[in-house]
Design an enzyme around this catalytic site. Sequence first.
Site, PDB file in Angstrom:
ATOM      1  N   ARG A 185       0.841  -1.204   0.000  1.00 53.38           N
ATOM      2  CA  ARG A 185       0.000   0.000   0.000  1.00 53.38           C
ATOM      3  C   ARG A 185       0.880   1.260   0.000  1.00 53.38           C
ATOM      4  NH1 ARG A 185      -2.553   2.817   3.745  1.00 53.38           N
ATOM      5  NH2 ARG A 185      -1.792   1.610   5.490  1.00 53.38           N
ATOM      6  N   ARG A 224       1.986  16.870  13.533  1.00 58.21           N
ATOM      7  CA  ARG A 224       3.054  17.241  14.472  1.00 58.21           C
ATOM      8  C   ARG A 224       2.748  18.494  15.264  1.00 58.21           C
ATOM      9  NH1 ARG A 224       5.254  18.431   9.433  1.00 58.21           N
ATOM     10  NH2 ARG A 224       5.663  20.665   9.260  1.00 58.21           N
ATOM     11  N   TYR A 237     -10.935  20.710   2.287  1.00 60.32           N
ATOM     12  CA  TYR A 237     -12.383  20.526   2.100  1.00 60.32           C
ATOM     13  C   TYR A 237     -12.630  20.348   0.599  1.00 60.32           C
ATOM     14  CZ  TYR A 237     -17.369  21.741   2.747  1.00 60.32           C
ATOM     15  OH  TYR A 237     -18.730  21.742   2.751  1.00 60.32           O
ATOM     16  N   ARG A 252     -22.380   7.922  -0.195  1.00 66.78           N
ATOM     17  CA  ARG A 252     -22.521   8.898  -1.301  1.00 66.78           C
ATOM     18  C   ARG A 252     -21.598  10.064  -0.976  1.00 66.78           C
ATOM     19  NH1 ARG A 252     -22.779  13.879  -1.191  1.00 66.78           N
ATOM     20  NH2 ARG A 252     -24.857  14.489  -0.590  1.00 66.78           N
ATOM     21  N   LYS A 289     -14.972  18.162   7.059  1.00 64.72           N
ATOM     22  CA  LYS A 289     -16.055  18.984   7.627  1.00 64.72           C
ATOM     23  C   LYS A 289     -15.643  19.471   9.021  1.00 64.72           C
ATOM     24  CE  LYS A 289     -19.365  18.521   4.435  1.00 64.72           C
ATOM     25  NZ  LYS A 289     -20.209  19.522   3.802  1.00 64.72           N
ATOM     26  N   GLU A 333     -23.495  13.044   7.418  1.00 67.92           N
ATOM     27  CA  GLU A 333     -22.900  13.580   6.201  1.00 67.92           C
ATOM     28  C   GLU A 333     -22.787  12.498   5.129  1.00 67.92           C
ATOM     29  OE1 GLU A 333     -21.953  16.982   6.169  1.00 67.92           O
ATOM     30  OE2 GLU A 333     -21.969  16.559   4.038  1.00 67.92           O
ATOM     31  N   ASP A 334     -23.226  12.832   3.950  1.00 63.32           N
ATOM     32  CA  ASP A 334     -23.028  11.992   2.770  1.00 63.32           C
ATOM     33  C   ASP A 334     -23.521  10.556   2.932  1.00 63.32           C
ATOM     34  OD1 ASP A 334     -22.113  14.342   1.772  1.00 63.32           O
ATOM     35  OD2 ASP A 334     -20.121  13.638   1.222  1.00 63.32           O
ATOM     36  N   ASP A 385     -26.590  17.372   7.208  1.00 65.84           N
ATOM     37  CA  ASP A 385     -26.043  18.533   6.515  1.00 65.84           C
ATOM     38  C   ASP A 385     -26.485  18.597   5.049  1.00 65.84           C
ATOM     39  OD1 ASP A 385     -24.335  20.728   6.031  1.00 65.84           O
ATOM     40  OD2 ASP A 385     -22.761  19.376   5.330  1.00 65.84           O
ATOM     41  N   ASP A 386     -26.499  17.454   4.377  1.00 66.83           N
ATOM     42  CA  ASP A 386     -26.836  17.452   2.944  1.00 66.83           C
ATOM     43  C   ASP A 386     -28.295  17.818   2.713  1.00 66.83           C
ATOM     44  OD1 ASP A 386     -24.282  16.423   1.788  1.00 66.83           O
ATOM     45  OD2 ASP A 386     -24.726  14.879   3.259  1.00 66.83           O
ATOM     46  N   ALA A 432     -30.084  16.053  -1.352  1.00 65.71           N
ATOM     47  CA  ALA A 432     -29.872  17.501  -1.408  1.00 65.71           C
ATOM     48  C   ALA A 432     -31.010  18.185  -2.169  1.00 65.71           C
ATOM     49  CB  ALA A 432     -28.525  17.779  -2.072  1.00 65.71           C
ATOM     50  N   ASN A 491     -20.840  18.663  -6.317  1.00 65.92           N
ATOM     51  CA  ASN A 491     -19.420  18.594  -5.991  1.00 65.92           C
ATOM     52  C   ASN A 491     -18.866  17.224  -6.345  1.00 65.92           C
ATOM     53  OD1 ASN A 491     -19.396  21.173  -4.708  1.00 65.92           O
ATOM     54  ND2 ASN A 491     -20.444  20.263  -2.969  1.00 65.92           N
ATOM     55  N   ASN A 506     -22.225  26.647  -1.095  1.00 68.07           N
ATOM     56  CA  ASN A 506     -21.843  25.404  -0.425  1.00 68.07           C
ATOM     57  C   ASN A 506     -22.356  25.428   1.011  1.00 68.07           C
ATOM     58  OD1 ASN A 506     -20.025  23.561   1.190  1.00 68.07           O
ATOM     59  ND2 ASN A 506     -19.286  23.136  -0.867  1.00 68.07           N
TER      60      ASN A 506
HETATM   61  N1  LIG Z   1     -23.272  22.620  -2.813  1.00 72.32           N
HETATM   62  C1  LIG Z   1     -23.610  21.990  -1.715  1.00 72.32           C
HETATM   63  O1  LIG Z   1     -23.567  22.539  -0.616  1.00 72.32           O
HETATM   64  C2  LIG Z   1     -24.076  20.578  -1.786  1.00 72.32           C
HETATM   65  C3  LIG Z   1     -24.721  20.016  -0.682  1.00 72.32           C
HETATM   66  C4  LIG Z   1     -25.168  18.703  -0.753  1.00 72.32           C
HETATM   67  C5  LIG Z   1     -24.944  17.955  -1.888  1.00 72.32           C
HETATM   68  N2  LIG Z   1     -24.286  18.521  -2.933  1.00 72.32           N
HETATM   69  C6  LIG Z   1     -24.023  17.761  -4.150  1.00 72.32           C
HETATM   70  O2  LIG Z   1     -25.232  17.403  -4.747  1.00 72.32           O
HETATM   71  C7  LIG Z   1     -25.053  16.213  -5.493  1.00 72.32           C
HETATM   72  C8  LIG Z   1     -26.218  15.302  -5.205  1.00 72.32           C
HETATM   73  O3  LIG Z   1     -26.267  14.915  -3.870  1.00 72.32           O
HETATM   74  P1  LIG Z   1     -27.460  13.965  -3.361  1.00 72.32           P
HETATM   75  O4  LIG Z   1     -27.201  13.571  -1.979  1.00 72.32           O
HETATM   76  O5  LIG Z   1     -28.764  14.611  -3.609  1.00 72.32           O
HETATM   77  O6  LIG Z   1     -27.229  12.729  -4.326  1.00 72.32           O
HETATM   78  P2  LIG Z   1     -28.209  11.610  -4.772  1.00 72.32           P
HETATM   79  O7  LIG Z   1     -27.413  10.557  -5.414  1.00 72.32           O
HETATM   80  O8  LIG Z   1     -29.096  11.258  -3.637  1.00 72.32           O
HETATM   81  O9  LIG Z   1     -29.141  12.314  -5.866  1.00 72.32           O
HETATM   82  C9  LIG Z   1     -28.774  12.565  -7.168  1.00 72.32           C
HETATM   83  C10 LIG Z   1     -30.035  12.883  -7.950  1.00 72.32           C
HETATM   84  O10 LIG Z   1     -29.661  13.303  -9.246  1.00 72.32           O
HETATM   85  C11 LIG Z   1     -30.483  12.633 -10.180  1.00 72.32           C
HETATM   86  N3  LIG Z   1     -29.829  12.540 -11.480  1.00 72.32           N
HETATM   87  C12 LIG Z   1     -28.931  11.635 -11.903  1.00 72.32           C
HETATM   88  N4  LIG Z   1     -28.668  11.824 -13.203  1.00 72.32           N
HETATM   89  C13 LIG Z   1     -29.403  12.868 -13.596  1.00 72.32           C
HETATM   90  C14 LIG Z   1     -29.575  13.525 -14.848  1.00 72.32           C
HETATM   91  N5  LIG Z   1     -28.918  13.130 -15.929  1.00 72.32           N
HETATM   92  N6  LIG Z   1     -30.421  14.569 -14.892  1.00 72.32           N
HETATM   93  C15 LIG Z   1     -31.096  14.991 -13.803  1.00 72.32           C
HETATM   94  N7  LIG Z   1     -30.980  14.396 -12.605  1.00 72.32           N
HETATM   95  C16 LIG Z   1     -30.142  13.343 -12.506  1.00 72.32           C
HETATM   96  C17 LIG Z   1     -30.749  11.279  -9.568  1.00 72.32           C
HETATM   97  O11 LIG Z   1     -31.892  10.666 -10.148  1.00 72.32           O
HETATM   98  C18 LIG Z   1     -30.974  11.693  -8.113  1.00 72.32           C
HETATM   99  O12 LIG Z   1     -32.307  12.100  -7.948  1.00 72.32           O
HETATM  100  C19 LIG Z   1     -23.689  15.670  -5.109  1.00 72.32           C
HETATM  101  O13 LIG Z   1     -22.772  15.977  -6.135  1.00 72.32           O
HETATM  102  C20 LIG Z   1     -23.306  16.460  -3.887  1.00 72.32           C
HETATM  103  O14 LIG Z   1     -21.919  16.679  -3.808  1.00 72.32           O
HETATM  104  C21 LIG Z   1     -23.857  19.816  -2.909  1.00 72.32           C
HETATM  105  O1  LIG Z   2     -19.114  18.619   1.069  1.00 69.30           O
HETATM  106  C1  LIG Z   2     -19.463  19.591   0.407  1.00 69.30           C
HETATM  107  O2  LIG Z   2     -18.657  20.341  -0.148  1.00 69.30           O
HETATM  108  C2  LIG Z   2     -20.907  19.951   0.275  1.00 69.30           C
HETATM  109  C3  LIG Z   2     -21.872  18.855   0.459  1.00 69.30           C
HETATM  110  O3  LIG Z   2     -21.961  18.416   1.770  1.00 69.30           O
HETATM  111  C4  LIG Z   2     -21.733  17.735  -0.504  1.00 69.30           C
HETATM  112  O4  LIG Z   2     -22.034  16.609  -0.123  1.00 69.30           O
HETATM  113  O5  LIG Z   2     -21.358  17.982  -1.644  1.00 69.30           O
HETATM  114 MG   LIG Z   3     -22.213  16.392   2.005  1.00 74.71          MG
END
Ligand SMILES: NC(=O)c1ccc[n+]([C@@H]2O[C@H](COP(=O)([O-])OP(=O)(O)OC[C@H]3O[C@@H](n4cnc5c(N)ncnc54)[C@H](O)[C@@H]3O)[C@@H](O)[C@H]2O)c1
Ligand SMILES: O=C(O)C[C@H](O)C(=O)O
Ligand SMILES: [Mg+2]
Length: 618
Positions: free
Chosen positions: A83, A117, A138, A191, A209, A280-281, A303-304, A343, A459, A504
């Site tokens: 590794r 450290r 981040y 996720r 985070k 988270e996620d 958070d999401d 989200a 993201n 964000n």
């Molecule tokens: N900016 C922020 O603060 C912030 C916060 C939370 C999540 N996010 C981002 O949002 C994204 C989604 O997060 P999530 O938890 O909702 O994920 P998720 O996997 O639960 O949801 C994704 C959604 O996108 C849809 N999707 C997939 N392909 C698609 C397409 N071609 N057209 C339209 N919709 C489509 C899916 O059907 C699903 O409903 C991630 O990239 C995450 O990083 C950003």
């Molecule tokens: O982690 C981030 O930058 C925002 C959000 O929580 C995400 O899942 O994308």
């Molecule tokens: Mg997140």
Amino acid sequence: MSNFSRQIRLSSSMIRGLQYRISRPFTTIEGHRPTIVHKQGLDILHDPWFNKGTAFSMTERDRLELRGLLPPNVMSNEQQIERFMADLKRLEVNARDGPSDTNSLAKWRILNRLHDRNETMYYKVLIAKIEEYAPVVYTPTVGLVCQKYSGLFRRPRGMYFSAADRGEMMSMVYNWPADQVDMIVVTDGSRILGLGDLGIQGIGISIGKLDLYVAAAGINPQRVLPIMIDVGTNNEALLKDPLYLGLQQHRLDGEEYIAVIDEFMEAVFTRWPHVIVQFEDFQSKWAFKLLQRYRNSYRMFNDDVQGTAGVAIAGLLGAVRAQGKPMIDFPKQKIVVAGAGSAGIGVLNAARKTMARMLGNNELAFESAGSQFWVVDANGLITDERENIDADAKPFARKSKEIGRQGLREGASLVEVVREVKPDVLLGLSAVGGLFSKEVLEALRGSTSTRPAIFAMSNPTTSAECTPEEAFSILGDNIIFASGSPFSDVDLGNGHIGHCNQGNNMYLFPGIGLGTLLSGSRIVSDGMLQAAAECLAAYMTEEEVLKGIIYPSISSIRDITKQVAAAVITEAIEEDLVEGYREMDARELRKLNKDELLCYVENSMWNPDYPTLIYKKD
Ligand SMILES: NC(=O)c1ccc[n+]([C@@H]2O[C@H](COP(=O)([O-])OP(=O)(O)OC[C@H]3O[C@@H](n4cnc5c(N)ncnc54)[C@H](O)[C@@H]3O)[C@@H](O)[C@H]2O)c1
Ligand SMILES: O=C(O)C[C@H](O)C(=O)O
Ligand SMILES: [Mg+2]
């Protein structure tokens, strides 16, 4: 003849033979003779002489109180070396993290070594240069770190609870050395950003985070705890990777999964009853269920779902103001959302409620607000004709008859929806990089808004629905643009700069956590979350929003967080939820005026200053 006499009567040649036979095993035994240590737990992992990292056997982990402090997969020496070498080799391959910074992974390593450290200095650097290093510790680099975590893993940070630890978690939590923990960020790795299931490697997101909790909210770094719950992974590549650090089994599901998370929650709240747990996620499937399951009995939030919703609301209100309209016009906005996951649905629910409040806060208002949204997921436009529709998305399904008149139908593509709806806002939380293609952005030219807004919130950088260059070049400079990951402003070549906002959840989660902590509120209520969002929306001046700046610069994140925390506390007082924190009991807290409250928040924030150290024997 006694045994003893028999022994001394042995001939000298016999003795030599015996010595030979005994001495061989003895040399081997010498090498295996146990080493007595006077340390346990993290003290051993931080001692380069005794530390074996992932090679500690399970029995040794139990003996030395190491259980939970290491990823669950026990590695052989050979695997450890493999590794390490694989990681060194990767250095030769340039880390590609989007267009902006090819050295970001190397910077992460250097910062991480500084953390190992000298933690105070690490946070001093991070706070002083937050604009420069937030994108490293981040989003977006943290995504790359999670993807490469098997190679990057060195000194463990945080705790690991795995499906194999069922029945043990209540005792395992005591392996963590700190008696006080204020903030936990937990993930199950299912996720991670828009990168999918990264299994145990998702711990990187909890660490990232919590770095922001320290830098932005001034939570004492000794009282934060990143946690990974390893229930397996459905990522086939990781399941086959001999160097993967997590459990190599498919994810638990159903009751078995819930049982693990229940046990974890009970264990951490038993040891630290006042801790706040940020989820988270987690994949959407579990994000909503777990939130409903725990939010009324534990100090937790997702958070999401909730942090993102607040940040989006603040941005959406900013976009209304940027059109020169009052915020109260928000319910007239036509909003197309791409993505109906944790989200997307979180944002939709919050936006609908905000509109309904503005329209009179009754059932009719709520119904009418629902008609402002068009939701497109992987299968196109969601309507009431959708088969097996997700319960969380159902309230946003368009009536097929109604949209038929608009020239749309179930499953219509994003470009069709944008073309027909002519929305004010196009918001992406789809995790699909480039989803806002040239065609989609060109369709948005038909928007009926005087200043259309594009939120490419997915993201990391590679998952952004479009870049600011693409948006400004196709739509011109009279738009509002926000992205989840940081991008640079765009020089439009006509003396104008296209401003790129970072939309964000980092602008809210630190303040939600800090406000909840300092109020001692038993739960994180909808009102507290709403107050956080409104505070962020109000943070931007009229002049800024008219320039297209709808989110603050990250360089002021400590100040924003302070304001958000104060707003959260004020709401918690209003809802009679406060129980106080340390010397500040609930009665004293209620007496504070606005300035005193801000002072209380500021004075409670940890600063990275070296204390004078005094030696005292235990
Ligand atoms: N900016 C922020 O603060 C912030 C916060 C939370 C999540 N996010 C981002 O949002 C994204 C989604 O997060 P999530 O938890 O909702 O994920 P998720 O996997 O639960 O949801 C994704 C959604 O996108 C849809 N999707 C997939 N392909 C698609 C397409 N071609 N057209 C339209 N919709 C489509 C899916 O059907 C699903 O409903 C991630 O990239 C995450 O990083 C950003
Ligand atoms: O982690 C981030 O930058 C925002 C959000 O929580 C995400 O899942 O994308
Ligand atoms: Mg997140």
